[in-house]
Design an enzyme around this catalytic site. Structure first.
Site, PDB file in Angstrom:
ATOM      1  N   LYS A 142      45.934  47.192  37.671  1.00  0.00           N
ATOM      2  CA  LYS A 142      46.568  48.420  37.204  1.00  0.00           C
ATOM      3  C   LYS A 142      48.022  48.265  36.767  1.00  0.00           C
ATOM      4  O   LYS A 142      48.391  48.721  35.675  1.00  0.00           O
ATOM      5  CB  LYS A 142      46.423  49.508  38.274  1.00  0.00           C
ATOM      6  CG  LYS A 142      45.062  50.207  38.131  1.00  0.00           C
ATOM      7  CD  LYS A 142      44.739  51.133  39.240  1.00  0.00           C
ATOM      8  CE  LYS A 142      44.001  50.478  40.393  1.00  0.00           C
ATOM      9  NZ  LYS A 142      42.938  49.519  40.073  1.00  0.00           N
ATOM     10  N   HIS A 189      61.371  27.418   7.479  1.00  0.00           N
ATOM     11  CA  HIS A 189      62.262  26.658   8.383  1.00  0.00           C
ATOM     12  C   HIS A 189      63.635  27.326   8.518  1.00  0.00           C
ATOM     13  O   HIS A 189      64.624  26.652   8.761  1.00  0.00           O
ATOM     14  CB  HIS A 189      62.453  25.215   7.909  1.00  0.00           C
ATOM     15  CG  HIS A 189      61.177  24.533   7.534  1.00  0.00           C
ATOM     16  ND1 HIS A 189      60.423  23.814   8.444  1.00  0.00           N
ATOM     17  CD2 HIS A 189      60.497  24.485   6.359  1.00  0.00           C
ATOM     18  CE1 HIS A 189      59.340  23.338   7.826  1.00  0.00           C
ATOM     19  NE2 HIS A 189      59.359  23.742   6.567  1.00  0.00           N
ATOM     20  N   LYS A 224      82.757  44.493  19.374  1.00  0.00           N
ATOM     21  CA  LYS A 224      81.316  44.188  19.289  1.00  0.00           C
ATOM     22  C   LYS A 224      80.439  45.405  19.043  1.00  0.00           C
ATOM     23  O   LYS A 224      80.689  46.494  19.538  1.00  0.00           O
ATOM     24  CB  LYS A 224      80.862  43.515  20.583  1.00  0.00           C
ATOM     25  CG  LYS A 224      81.480  42.163  20.801  1.00  0.00           C
ATOM     26  CD  LYS A 224      80.750  41.090  20.054  1.00  0.00           C
ATOM     27  CE  LYS A 224      79.695  40.511  20.954  1.00  0.00           C
ATOM     28  NZ  LYS A 224      78.978  39.434  20.290  1.00  0.00           N
ATOM     29  N   SER A 276      80.217  46.115  23.804  1.00  0.00           N
ATOM     30  CA  SER A 276      80.438  45.146  24.876  1.00  0.00           C
ATOM     31  C   SER A 276      81.458  45.730  25.842  1.00  0.00           C
ATOM     32  O   SER A 276      82.354  46.471  25.443  1.00  0.00           O
ATOM     33  CB  SER A 276      80.964  43.847  24.271  1.00  0.00           C
ATOM     34  OG  SER A 276      81.722  43.141  25.225  1.00  0.00           O
ATOM     35  N   GLU A 298      66.947  43.034  20.817  1.00  0.00           N
ATOM     36  CA  GLU A 298      66.870  41.932  21.787  1.00  0.00           C
ATOM     37  C   GLU A 298      65.938  42.302  22.937  1.00  0.00           C
ATOM     38  O   GLU A 298      65.193  41.471  23.442  1.00  0.00           O
ATOM     39  CB  GLU A 298      68.268  41.612  22.320  1.00  0.00           C
ATOM     40  CG  GLU A 298      69.160  40.999  21.267  1.00  0.00           C
ATOM     41  CD  GLU A 298      70.618  40.969  21.697  1.00  0.00           C
ATOM     42  OE1 GLU A 298      71.156  39.879  21.876  1.00  0.00           O
ATOM     43  OE2 GLU A 298      71.214  42.046  21.879  1.00  0.00           O
ATOM     44  N   SER A 321      47.728  51.485  47.014  1.00  0.00           N
ATOM     45  CA  SER A 321      47.994  51.394  45.573  1.00  0.00           C
ATOM     46  C   SER A 321      48.489  52.729  45.023  1.00  0.00           C
ATOM     47  O   SER A 321      48.681  52.890  43.822  1.00  0.00           O
ATOM     48  CB  SER A 321      46.724  50.968  44.829  1.00  0.00           C
ATOM     49  OG  SER A 321      45.642  51.820  45.153  1.00  0.00           O
TER      50      SER A 321
HETATM   51  N1  ARG Z   1      42.472  51.166  45.079  1.00  0.00           N
HETATM   52  C1  ARG Z   1      41.289  50.427  44.758  1.00  0.00           C
HETATM   53  C2  ARG Z   1      41.489  49.666  43.440  1.00  0.00           C
HETATM   54  O1  ARG Z   1      42.380  49.962  42.780  1.00  0.00           O
HETATM   55  C3  ARG Z   1      40.138  51.344  44.616  1.00  0.00           C
HETATM   56  C4  ARG Z   1      38.817  50.707  44.874  1.00  0.00           C
HETATM   57  C5  ARG Z   1      38.702  50.360  46.303  1.00  0.00           C
HETATM   58  N2  ARG Z   1      37.399  49.912  46.602  1.00  0.00           N
HETATM   59  C6  ARG Z   1      37.124  49.270  47.726  1.00  0.00           C
HETATM   60  N3  ARG Z   1      35.927  48.861  47.886  1.00  0.00           N
HETATM   61  N4  ARG Z   1      38.058  49.022  48.599  1.00  0.00           N
HETATM   62  O2  ARG Z   1      40.730  48.810  43.103  1.00  0.00           O
END
Ligand code: ARG
Length: 456
Positions: A325, A156, A283, A277, A290, A23
């Site tokens: 996240k 409306h 334009k 455009s 938008e 991550s």
């Molecule tokens: N990268 C993990 C998350 O965002 C961190 C927590 C990981 N915990 C675990 N028990 N693998 O949730």
């Protein structure tokens, strides 16, 4: 790269698994909060004599150095170390030796990541509240300049009754006021310390969660360790408040797009906030608006995503939670950017007052006022509605507006109509007379603006 949890494993993790589970590419955004949380945690460990003071100093020093390295772009991140938490801890151990391994005492990544996300959202919410206030200020100031600008109000998307442009704009002020309150309220539930919950059950070590909360300025501590590591309702709430905000920004954008259409001609957008455009040289497109309208869709999508991630999860932590996240981060980016661009654009929009007033004079927008005139003369409203409807029909057939009619013509429809009718069907009177609280009369709108200013 040796994993910090590699002890019980015989085989190396497959690269495909490392890539899939990492991550880092997004939670790198949490680095500052991770260090802040770790520093508070280690100070608490020291105060509780769980680790010696000199180790606390070493760890704090190491964390400071890591912070500096990240700020200066010198820190080396490893994707296969899974996430930002592991990267920082790994770097700490490399830097100060095995003593760095004491940092994770009485802590799990489960409570650590919940903490980081809460610290992050707490900061962002206070930024977002500031941005909303800034946009509200701009709206009130533009409204203040248009306290005499009359325009058609719509239902409306058909002309309905004349209103003040100021009143129309202030409707968005009120929506934003509730948005702001929703974020402030959401902050109360974000602002709770989860650290000290450890993996899910708490810890046998004598930690002092109150002290950590004090260091990190949390007014509250989570009551249940399993809840603290596994719920993300504060994220759901945050994205939900953001979704509602985006509904409001999107509706405003849509209105400005319509007003900007030359068949309306109510406004002119500043060149600097429009785009051309690639094929049609004439334009000038309202792409910014938008995009705000379009981007509301991503925020609604994020809300659906986080709700779906959560709905089937058994207690406590599950890796699914890592999916909290990206929706949070993208929501933050999207709403901040949308607020910023609208705040800058709004004061530069030019309103064509004359076109707006003329538009409110065509289309029998004061018909309801005529009906209310008859009511004041004693006619039951339903009859007044019918009589006025017949009169409008007559005008349409004769291709006339109400102010073209002579008294004789009016009186064909009701003998209750007198000389004073002329006054009552004017667009100006229509607006001025909407004196019921919350209505569009100039007096009330001015009073609202004054009250807002005093509060702001
Ligand atoms: N990268 C993990 C998350 O965002 C961190 C927590 C990981 N915990 C675990 N028990 N693998 O949730």
């Amino acid at each position: 790269m040796e994993k910090l949890w590699s002890g019980r494993f015989k085989e190396k993790t497959e690269t495909v698994v490392e890539n899939f589970t990492s991550s880092l590419s997004f939670d790198i955004r949490l680095w500052r909060y991770d260090i802040e949380g770790s520093a508070a945690h280690v100070k608490m460990l020291g105060k509780q004599k769980i680790i010696p003071k000199k180790d606390v100093e070493l760890i704090l020093h190491g964390l400071e150095e890591i912070k500096r390295e990240i700020l200066e772009g010198r820190f080396r991140f490893y994707k296969n170390l899974e996430d930002i938490h592991m990267n920082i801890e790994h770097a700490l151990i490399k830097k100060i030796g095995p003593v760095g391994g004491k940092l994770h005492t009485a802590r799990s990544r489960n409570d650590q990541v919940a903490l980081d996300l809460r610290l992050y959202l707490r900061d962002e919410i206070s930024d977002i509240v500031k941005l909303i206030k800034g946009f509200q200020k701009v709206i009130v100031s533009v409204a203040g300049k248009h306290i005499d600008t009359v325009m058609p109000g719509y239902t409306h998307l058909q002309k309905a009754q004349p209103v003040l442009l100021a009143h129309h704009l202030l409707a968005y002020f009120e929506m934003l006021e509730r948005d702001k309150e929703r974020f402030e309220d959401c902050l109360k539930r974000v602002n709770v310390l989860p650290l000290g919950s450890a993996a899910l059950a708490g810890t046998t070590l004598p930690i002092d969660r109150k002290y950590t909360a004090h260091l990190l300025k949390f007014p509250k501590i989570s009551e249940n360790s399993m809840d603290a590591v596994s719920d993300r309702d504060f994220v759901i709430e945050f994205i939900s408040a953001s979704g509602i905000l985006m509904v409001h920004l999107s509706r405003l954008s849509e209105e400005i797009i319509i007003w900007n259409n030359d068949q309306f001609g109510f406004i002119e957008l500043p060149d600097a906030f429009t785009t051309g455009s690639s094929i049609m040289p004439q334009k000038k497109n309202p792409d910014v608006l938008e995009l705000i309208r379009g981007k509301s869709g991503r925020v609604f999508g994020h809300l659906t995503a986080i709700l779906t991630v959560m709905k089937g999860l058994p207690l406590a932590y599950n890796r699914d939670l890592q999916e909290d996240k990206e929706p949070s981060f993208d929501t933050v980016d999207t709403i901040k950017a949308s607020l910023q661009v609208l705040t800058e654009m709004m004061p530069k929009v030019r309103f064509n007052k004359e076109v707006m007033r003329k538009a409110s004079e065509k289309g029998y927008l004061t018909a309801t006022d005529l009906a209310e005139y008859l009511v004041r003369k004693g006619m039951p409203f339903r009859d007044a509605h019918r009589v006025t409807g017949e009169l409008v029909r007559y005008c349409i057939d004769k291709n006339k507006v109400m102010s073209d009619l002579r008294l004789k013509e009016f009186r064909q429809f009701s003998k209750l109509i007198g000389e004073d009718i002329v006054h009552h069907i004017s667009v100006q009177t229509s607006v001025d007379e909407k004196k019921s609280f919350g209505g569009t009369s100039k007096k009330l709108v001015l009073a609202r603006i004054k009250k807002i200013r005093i509060k702001g």
